[in-house]
Design a protein around this motif. Structure first.
Motif, PDB file in Angstrom:
ATOM      1  N   ASP A 162      47.578  46.844  42.782  1.00 44.64           N
ATOM      2  CA  ASP A 162      48.438  47.537  41.825  1.00 44.64           C
ATOM      3  C   ASP A 162      48.562  46.798  40.492  1.00 44.64           C
ATOM      4  O   ASP A 162      49.346  47.212  39.630  1.00 44.64           O
ATOM      5  CB  ASP A 162      49.833  47.735  42.433  1.00 44.64           C
ATOM      6  CG  ASP A 162      49.784  48.580  43.693  1.00 44.64           C
ATOM      7  OD1 ASP A 162      48.944  49.495  43.756  1.00 44.64           O
ATOM      8  OD2 ASP A 162      50.570  48.323  44.620  1.00 44.64           O
ATOM      9  N   PHE A 163      47.779  45.720  40.310  1.00 45.78           N
ATOM     10  CA  PHE A 163      47.952  44.894  39.117  1.00 45.78           C
ATOM     11  C   PHE A 163      46.595  44.537  38.502  1.00 45.78           C
ATOM     12  O   PHE A 163      45.590  44.428  39.200  1.00 45.78           O
ATOM     13  CB  PHE A 163      48.715  43.614  39.472  1.00 45.78           C
ATOM     14  CG  PHE A 163      50.057  43.879  40.083  1.00 45.78           C
ATOM     15  CD1 PHE A 163      51.159  44.148  39.299  1.00 45.78           C
ATOM     16  CD2 PHE A 163      50.208  43.921  41.472  1.00 45.78           C
ATOM     17  CE1 PHE A 163      52.389  44.429  39.862  1.00 45.78           C
ATOM     18  CE2 PHE A 163      51.432  44.188  42.050  1.00 45.78           C
ATOM     19  CZ  PHE A 163      52.529  44.451  41.244  1.00 45.78           C
ATOM     20  N   LYS A 164      46.604  44.357  37.206  1.00 46.67           N
ATOM     21  CA  LYS A 164      45.394  43.996  36.473  1.00 46.67           C
ATOM     22  C   LYS A 164      45.334  42.484  36.327  1.00 46.67           C
ATOM     23  O   LYS A 164      46.215  41.861  35.733  1.00 46.67           O
ATOM     24  CB  LYS A 164      45.390  44.659  35.088  1.00 46.67           C
ATOM     25  CG  LYS A 164      44.142  44.348  34.273  1.00 46.67           C
ATOM     26  CD  LYS A 164      44.187  45.052  32.912  1.00 46.67           C
ATOM     27  CE  LYS A 164      42.954  44.717  32.094  1.00 46.67           C
ATOM     28  NZ  LYS A 164      42.973  45.403  30.766  1.00 46.67           N
ATOM     29  N   LEU A 165      44.280  41.885  36.873  1.00 47.24           N
ATOM     30  CA  LEU A 165      44.134  40.435  36.787  1.00 47.24           C
ATOM     31  C   LEU A 165      43.780  40.015  35.359  1.00 47.24           C
ATOM     32  O   LEU A 165      43.008  40.684  34.676  1.00 47.24           O
ATOM     33  CB  LEU A 165      43.048  39.949  37.743  1.00 47.24           C
ATOM     34  CG  LEU A 165      43.299  40.140  39.244  1.00 47.24           C
ATOM     35  CD1 LEU A 165      42.141  39.555  40.044  1.00 47.24           C
ATOM     36  CD2 LEU A 165      44.604  39.508  39.666  1.00 47.24           C
ATOM     37  N   THR A 166      44.365  38.900  34.937  1.00 47.07           N
ATOM     38  CA  THR A 166      44.038  38.325  33.629  1.00 47.07           C
ATOM     39  C   THR A 166      43.247  37.032  33.777  1.00 47.07           C
ATOM     40  O   THR A 166      42.862  36.429  32.784  1.00 47.07           O
ATOM     41  CB  THR A 166      45.320  38.060  32.827  1.00 47.07           C
ATOM     42  OG1 THR A 166      46.181  37.184  33.580  1.00 47.07           O
ATOM     43  CG2 THR A 166      46.053  39.356  32.537  1.00 47.07           C
ATOM     44  N   SER A 167      43.012  36.598  35.007  1.00 50.20           N
ATOM     45  CA  SER A 167      42.248  35.374  35.244  1.00 50.20           C
ATOM     46  C   SER A 167      40.758  35.665  35.132  1.00 50.20           C
ATOM     47  O   SER A 167      40.310  36.799  35.275  1.00 50.20           O
ATOM     48  CB  SER A 167      42.575  34.813  36.630  1.00 50.20           C
ATOM     49  OG  SER A 167      42.450  35.827  37.619  1.00 50.20           O
ATOM     50  N   THR A 168      39.992  34.625  34.883  1.00 48.16           N
ATOM     51  CA  THR A 168      38.542  34.759  34.797  1.00 48.16           C
ATOM     52  C   THR A 168      37.914  34.338  36.125  1.00 48.16           C
ATOM     53  O   THR A 168      38.546  33.668  36.939  1.00 48.16           O
ATOM     54  CB  THR A 168      37.980  33.886  33.667  1.00 48.16           C
ATOM     55  OG1 THR A 168      38.345  32.523  33.913  1.00 48.16           O
ATOM     56  CG2 THR A 168      38.548  34.326  32.327  1.00 48.16           C
ATOM     57  N   PHE A 181      48.084  37.409  37.172  1.00 46.16           N
ATOM     58  CA  PHE A 181      48.417  38.760  36.718  1.00 46.16           C
ATOM     59  C   PHE A 181      49.889  38.798  36.347  1.00 46.16           C
ATOM     60  O   PHE A 181      50.664  37.891  36.675  1.00 46.16           O
ATOM     61  CB  PHE A 181      48.108  39.806  37.799  1.00 46.16           C
ATOM     62  CG  PHE A 181      48.864  39.622  39.091  1.00 46.16           C
ATOM     63  CD1 PHE A 181      50.099  40.227  39.308  1.00 46.16           C
ATOM     64  CD2 PHE A 181      48.330  38.835  40.113  1.00 46.16           C
ATOM     65  CE1 PHE A 181      50.787  40.058  40.491  1.00 46.16           C
ATOM     66  CE2 PHE A 181      49.017  38.657  41.306  1.00 46.16           C
ATOM     67  CZ  PHE A 181      50.244  39.275  41.496  1.00 46.16           C
ATOM     68  N   THR A 182      50.273  39.851  35.635  1.00 46.10           N
ATOM     69  CA  THR A 182      51.674  40.062  35.277  1.00 46.10           C
ATOM     70  C   THR A 182      52.277  41.096  36.227  1.00 46.10           C
ATOM     71  O   THR A 182      51.679  42.142  36.477  1.00 46.10           O
ATOM     72  CB  THR A 182      51.801  40.550  33.833  1.00 46.10           C
ATOM     73  OG1 THR A 182      51.228  39.565  32.959  1.00 46.10           O
ATOM     74  CG2 THR A 182      53.265  40.764  33.457  1.00 46.10           C
ATOM     75  N   ALA A 183      53.452  40.779  36.749  1.00 46.07           N
ATOM     76  CA  ALA A 183      54.127  41.676  37.692  1.00 46.07           C
ATOM     77  C   ALA A 183      54.744  42.837  36.916  1.00 46.07           C
ATOM     78  O   ALA A 183      55.929  42.838  36.589  1.00 46.07           O
ATOM     79  CB  ALA A 183      55.179  40.919  38.480  1.00 46.07           C
ATOM     80  N   THR A 184      53.919  43.820  36.597  1.00 44.37           N
ATOM     81  CA  THR A 184      54.353  44.916  35.719  1.00 44.37           C
ATOM     82  C   THR A 184      55.077  46.031  36.456  1.00 44.37           C
ATOM     83  O   THR A 184      55.771  46.831  35.828  1.00 44.37           O
ATOM     84  CB  THR A 184      53.123  45.518  35.016  1.00 44.37           C
ATOM     85  OG1 THR A 184      52.138  45.851  36.007  1.00 44.37           O
ATOM     86  CG2 THR A 184      52.522  44.519  34.029  1.00 44.37           C
ATOM     87  N   ALA A 185      54.918  46.121  37.770  1.00 41.41           N
ATOM     88  CA  ALA A 185      55.457  47.270  38.507  1.00 41.41           C
ATOM     89  C   ALA A 185      56.434  46.810  39.579  1.00 41.41           C
ATOM     90  O   ALA A 185      56.017  46.192  40.563  1.00 41.41           O
ATOM     91  CB  ALA A 185      54.320  48.070  39.150  1.00 41.41           C
TER      92      ALA A 185
END
Length: 590
Positions: free
Chosen positions: A133-139, A162-166
């Motif tokens: 449910d989240f978009k990873l920002t790590s490489t 990732f950012t806990a957006t939901a």
């Protein structure tokens, strides 16, 4: 000492239950309620988990990396366990392998960092975690890129950011060879708490009452803003709740696990990447024999959280509530099958699926289904609200004796506009405050339906309940009615010690009191009352004091096969929702 009162469509089984559930987990390095960075150090390892038929099943799972010091939540759970006299509580723990994996609890907006180290047997190969449910920002280095996720090679590590957006309840699970690794136990839950508590949830709710907590000494075990005594699943005024439970459904095919163990043993300490250093475990045809709630089968799921008997299965499934409370159910389907689960005593209002709140087009009201059977789709999570008021049963659901009184001498029932007892007159100035419903909270029948008050439940009572009701309950003198079919149909760890007494938190600053007749024996605040104020055994007419009886509702899969263990032993995906009288303190630390 708690009596199980049978209901239509609810089997009256006799379970010895002192354990409760709540939603225990870890919060990383940031406490719930703060949108700061939350860091988790996890590992993937193998171990054996226990089953009630005596089998120990070889499994894989996520756990806390050796040497890590996670922050256990809810904090009230840790504090309550530490306060148990004599160190009787089992402290929270996070082993290096558990099923389900550690429940990760963060706050909306937090940056979440999860480092996973692969300590599975070398032949098991790479492993990973998906946070769908989240978009990873790590490489991810090219050498670690798997088909679905960034993978950790045997002995290696990978970090997901990732950012806990939901807000809401979410699943996490392996993204590597999912047909095998998820089956072996590699899954867990992520709970994202709302960054703000809606105004509607910041004041006393009808059942979430400060006076009730003060008078009955009940601790708040909610995750959302627990320190302030408020609870909301989302930043929406229709998602307030009184208590919460997390349930993860799954199943296991014993043959798959046995083949995995045989091949891991045969491969031994092979070299990663070498020819033949891999597993060839067939996962079809699929014939599961174990059906799990939070990694345990009934009756194990009613034992305490963190019980030492289950070192790799720390979470239980034993919900409790008081009449009228809003109970937040956090549910995830973690297996390969869909499990139709039936919560007796009411439908469940679906709030959200995978963190997506279901609202009317104007956003003002809930629009989720009322479900008779809740569906647990593999990989999907939902949040739902359950409540039970006992309205319209035509008998007093706790069988209040018309001649008995609460500790303040009150026996009346003053209905509000809806017919519930929320206007109870107080005779104690301590609770004559201007807080809405504060005076009502001390009543033994608080928030029950007044029209049923003082109506008998038993046709042929054996104890202090008047006759004339619709039900004939089991005779407690019959051995087969006992807890675990062994002596008594009453709950309670101290049943043999306090059979003829009424234990309660009285209105005495000294603390709890053990009452026999008109004699009150007090103990220092925060300690247990005198343990041996009665030498009577449970099988006598005084064994069922009016303040310790409750309703037991069987909550279970509606697939008959799934309420067995290994296709024979009764258990599987089954638990009991226990509805306790207001003055019976629900202690989630037990």
């Amino acid at each position: 000492m708690k009596r199980l009162l049978p209901l239509a469509a609810a089997a009256a089984l006799m379970w010895a239950a002192a354990a409760h559930a709540a939603a225990p987990g870890i919060s990383g390095t940031s406490a719930p309620g703060t949108a700061s960075a939350a860091t988790f150090n996890l590992t993937a390892q193998d171990a054996f988990i226990n089953q009630p038929d005596g089998n120990q099943v070889y499994s894989w799972g996520y756990g806390c990396a050796a040497g890590s010091t996670p922050d256990f939540v809810p904090h009230e759970l840790t504090l309550a366990l530490a306060a148990i006299p004599g160190g009787g509580g089992t402290p929270p723990s996070c082993s290096t392998m558990q099923i389900p994996g550690p429940t990760l609890v963060v706050t909306e907006g937090a940056t979440v960092n999860v480092t996973l180290t692969n300590h599975l047997p070398t032949a098991a190969g790479n492993t990973s975690i998906l946070f769908p449910d989240f978009k990873l920002t790590s490489t991810c280095a090219a050498a670690q890129q798997g088909l679905m996720a960034c993978e950790a090679a045997p002995g290696g590590s990978v970090t997901y950011t990732f950012t806990a957006t939901a807000p809401g309840t979410h699943a996490y699970y392996s993204g590597t060879q999912g047909d095998l690794q998820i089956e072996m136990g590699m899954y867990g839950a992520l709970i994202v708490l709302p960054s703000a508590i809606p105004t509607a949830c910041t004041g006393p709710l009808p059942t979430q009452n400060v006076a009730a907590q003060t008078y009955w000494k009940e601790t708040n075990f909610r995750l959302a803003n627990a320190a302030g005594g408020k609870g909301a699943a989302y930043n929406h005024g229709k998602t307030c709740y009184d208590r919460e439970y997390l349930f993860q459904w799954s199943e296991m095919d014993l043959n798959i696990h046995r083949q995995a163990l045989a091949q891991v043993t045969a491969k031994g300490a092979c070299t990663a990447g070498a020819i033949g250093c891999k597993l060839e475990v067939p996962t079809e045809p699929y014939h599961p024999g174990y059906f799990l709630i939070n990694g345990r089968s009934m009756p194990d799921d009613m034992d305490p959280n963190y019980d030492g008997v289950y070192p790799h299965q720390p979470y239980n499934g034993n919900p409790h509530m008081h009449p009228g409370e809003q109970v937040l159910l956090r549910v995830i389907g973690q297996g390969r099958w869909q499990h139709p689960f039936h919560e007796h005593a009411n439908h469940v209002r679906i709030l959200a699926r995978d963190g997506n709140l279901v609202l009317t087009p104007d956003g003002q009201a809930l629009a989720g289904l009322l479900m008779f059977n809740t569906d647990t789709t593999p990989g999907q999570a939902f949040d739902g609200i359950f409540y039970f008021s006992g309205r319209g049963l035509n008998w007093d659901m706790f069988g209040h004796n018309p001649t008995s009184k609460d500790p303040l001498g009150n026996v009346s029932c003053t209905p509000d506009a809806y017919g519930y007892n929320t206007g109870f007159p107080s005779t104690d100035a301590t609770y004559s405050s201007t807080t809405p419903n504060a005076a009502a909270a001390q009543a033994v029948n608080y928030y029950e339906w007044c029209q049923d008050h003082n109506k008998p439940v038993e046709a042929n009572p054996f104890g202090d309940v008047p006759s004339g009701g619709p039900a004939t309950l089991p005779n407690p003198n019959i051995f087969a009615n006992g807890a675990w079919y062994g002596g008594t149909p009453y709950f309670g760890p101290d049943a043999t010690l306090r059979a003829d007494t009424t234990l309660r938190n009285d209105n005495n600053p000294a603390g709890q009191g053990c009452v026999t007749g008109t004699t009150v024996v007090t103990a220092p605040a925060g300690t247990n009352p005198t343990p041996n104020c009665s030498n009577l055994q449970p099988s006598n007419i005084q064994a069922n004091p009016a303040n310790e009886r409750g309703w037991a509702f069987m909550w279970h899969s509606h697939n008959e096969r799934e309420i067995t263990t290994n296709n024979v032993f009764p258990g599987g995906q089954l638990m009991m929702m226990l509805v306790d009288s207001r003055e019976f303190v629900i202690d989630e630390s037990q």
